[in-house]
Design an enzyme around this catalytic site. Structure first.
Site, mmCIF file in Angstrom:
data_model
loop_
_atom_site.group_PDB
_atom_site.id
_atom_site.type_symbol
_atom_site.label_atom_id
_atom_site.label_comp_id
_atom_site.label_asym_id
_atom_site.label_seq_id
_atom_site.Cartn_x
_atom_site.Cartn_y
_atom_site.Cartn_z
ATOM 1 N N TYR A 126 0.822 -1.211 0.000
ATOM 2 C CA TYR A 126 0.000 0.000 0.000
ATOM 3 C C TYR A 126 0.861 1.269 0.000
ATOM 4 C CZ TYR A 126 -4.316 -2.656 0.930
ATOM 5 O OH TYR A 126 -5.392 -3.505 0.852
ATOM 6 N N LYS A 173 4.790 -14.102 4.830
ATOM 7 C CA LYS A 173 4.820 -15.027 3.698
ATOM 8 C C LYS A 173 6.273 -15.026 3.195
ATOM 9 C CE LYS A 173 2.561 -17.737 0.978
ATOM 10 N NZ LYS A 173 1.888 -18.949 1.262
ATOM 11 N N ASP A 206 -1.318 -17.823 4.704
ATOM 12 C CA ASP A 206 -2.363 -18.754 4.254
ATOM 13 C C ASP A 206 -2.791 -19.680 5.377
ATOM 14 O OD1 ASP A 206 0.251 -19.590 3.976
ATOM 15 O OD2 ASP A 206 -0.013 -20.593 2.058
ATOM 16 N N ASP A 230 -5.220 -5.725 6.191
ATOM 17 C CA ASP A 230 -6.472 -5.199 5.638
ATOM 18 C C ASP A 230 -7.433 -6.352 5.346
ATOM 19 O OD1 ASP A 230 -8.314 -3.470 4.582
ATOM 20 O OD2 ASP A 230 -7.200 -3.015 2.764
#
Ligand code: NAI
Length: 338
Positions: A126, A173, A206, A230
């Site tokens: 972002y 991740k 995940d 988010d």
């Protein structure tokens, strides 16, 4: 003690829900807040101002505290999100989202949820650095810095320590993005070394998604990057009854702006159907932040009481009450609360 506080009503359902929250706050603090109403979003652009006008920023810099309704970001127009702009301008680097099972919310899929998301709020995907490389190929940069990663991790661990929380889950991740998410993870581990009395686990994003749906009660404080936080915020709202009940805050070292997780809900705007609880609970977080703990507790008890009674619920919670009906019920419950 009186407090000047900046108020941005927001777009869509914003004026309806912030209007209700302001009435509840005024009742809980006996009118000791001087609201500075400033335009932002469509209310500003409609008057020929930029979406985050200098007067809104100046007011926030002066009062240091804001209550904000949701702001609409048109899709794919190149219009930069006002929320992202404001968070970066005021360096509101920690986004706090407490997700708690509330009594009487029958539409909640789980009970016993009491977790807190802490989302990095200023960078990652972002950062807003996107460009066209050649026609048909675009590039968006995910920026992760040691400085921002360390400070959000420190904020999360300090939050856990001061609020009596026991466990922190650091989400990443780094398997696929070893440099960017690897840095975020390393910084969290570095900070964790200063808190040997807190349990720390690391988890792939995940896997977090699956575990949240399988057993959300196992989470306590969860710290995540900007985009991840988010998405997971809305997921978590869905665990406890939806976007109408989950509050939030954007907090920096000098300033803080409080707002619900939800957006401007154009599908129900102007119909009197919006649930004002999420913004009202965000306002309670704001009161606690400025030291008005008793007023914050009165509002939170009022929300619990109204939800438990179950007679005045908005359609998102399975009821037929209007925003105003629910606001009136909250006002009565605040008056009745010690
Ligand atoms: P949304 O959160 O506005 O709505 C998603 C769904 O939840 C809709 O069905 C809506 O009716 C419902 N909902 C949301 N808040 C509710 C409430 N208080 N009571 C009852 N139902 C509620 O998300 P959407 O549709 O993706 O975004 C709409 C606009 O809001 C977009 O322009 C987006 O950019 C903006 N947005 C702004 C945010 C902010 O200002 N912090 C956060 C999220 C979205």
């Amino acid at each position: 003690m009186r407090y000047p506080i900046t108020l941005m009503e927001g777009d869509g359902i914003g004026p309806e829900v912030t209007g209700a929250a302001v009435r509840v706050v005024d009742c809980a603090v006996d009118g000791r807040i001087d609201w500075e109403r400033v335009p932002a979003g469509l209310a500003a652009t409609g008057r020929g101002l930029p979406p985050f006008p200098p007067e809104a920023e100046a007011s926030l810099r002066r009062t240091r505290i804001g209550l904000k309704g949701p702001l609409t970001t048109p899709v794919g127009t190149g219009f930069r999100s006002v929320n992202v702009t404001m968070r970066q301008a005021l360096d509101l680097y920690a986004c706090l989202r407490p997700v708690r099972s509330l009594p009487g919310v029958k539409k909640a899929r789980y009970q016993g949820v009491d977790l807190v998301l802490v989302r990095e709020n200023t960078e990652g995907l972002y950062s807003g650095v996107e460009h066209e490389v050649v026609p048909g190929v675009v590039e968006a940069l995910k920026i992760v810095t040691r400085r921002a990663s360390l400070r959000v991790a420190r904020w999360a661990f300090e939050y856990a320590r001061t609020q009596g929380r026991k466990k922190i889950t650091v989400v990443h991740k780094a398997t696929v993005m070893p440099l960017s998410d690897g840095l975020f993870l390393d910084c969290a581990r570095e900070v964790a070394a200063d808190y040997p009395y807190l349990e720390v686990e690391t988890m792939l994003l995940d896997n977090l998604a699956m575990e949240l749906v399988r057993d959300p009660g196992r989470f306590d404080v969860v710290v995540l990057g900007n985009l991840d936080g988010d998405l997971v915020s809305d997921l978590c709202a869905g665990l406890v009854g939806g976007l109408g009940v989950v509050p939030g805050a954007n907090i920096g070292d000098g300033h803080a702006v409080f707002e619900a997780v939800h957006g401007s809900a154009p599908d129900i705007a102007g119909q009197g159907r919006a649930n004002p609880i999420a913004v009202t609970l965000s306002a309670a977080l704001m009161l606690r932040h400025i030291g008005e703990r008793r007023a914050a507790a009165r509002i939170e008890h009022a929300v619990d009481a109204v939800l438990s009674a179950g007679a005045t619920l908005t359609p998102d919670l399975g009821g037929r009450a209007s925003t105003t009906d629910l606001c009136e019920a909250l006002l009565a419950a605040v008056e009745a609360s010690p």
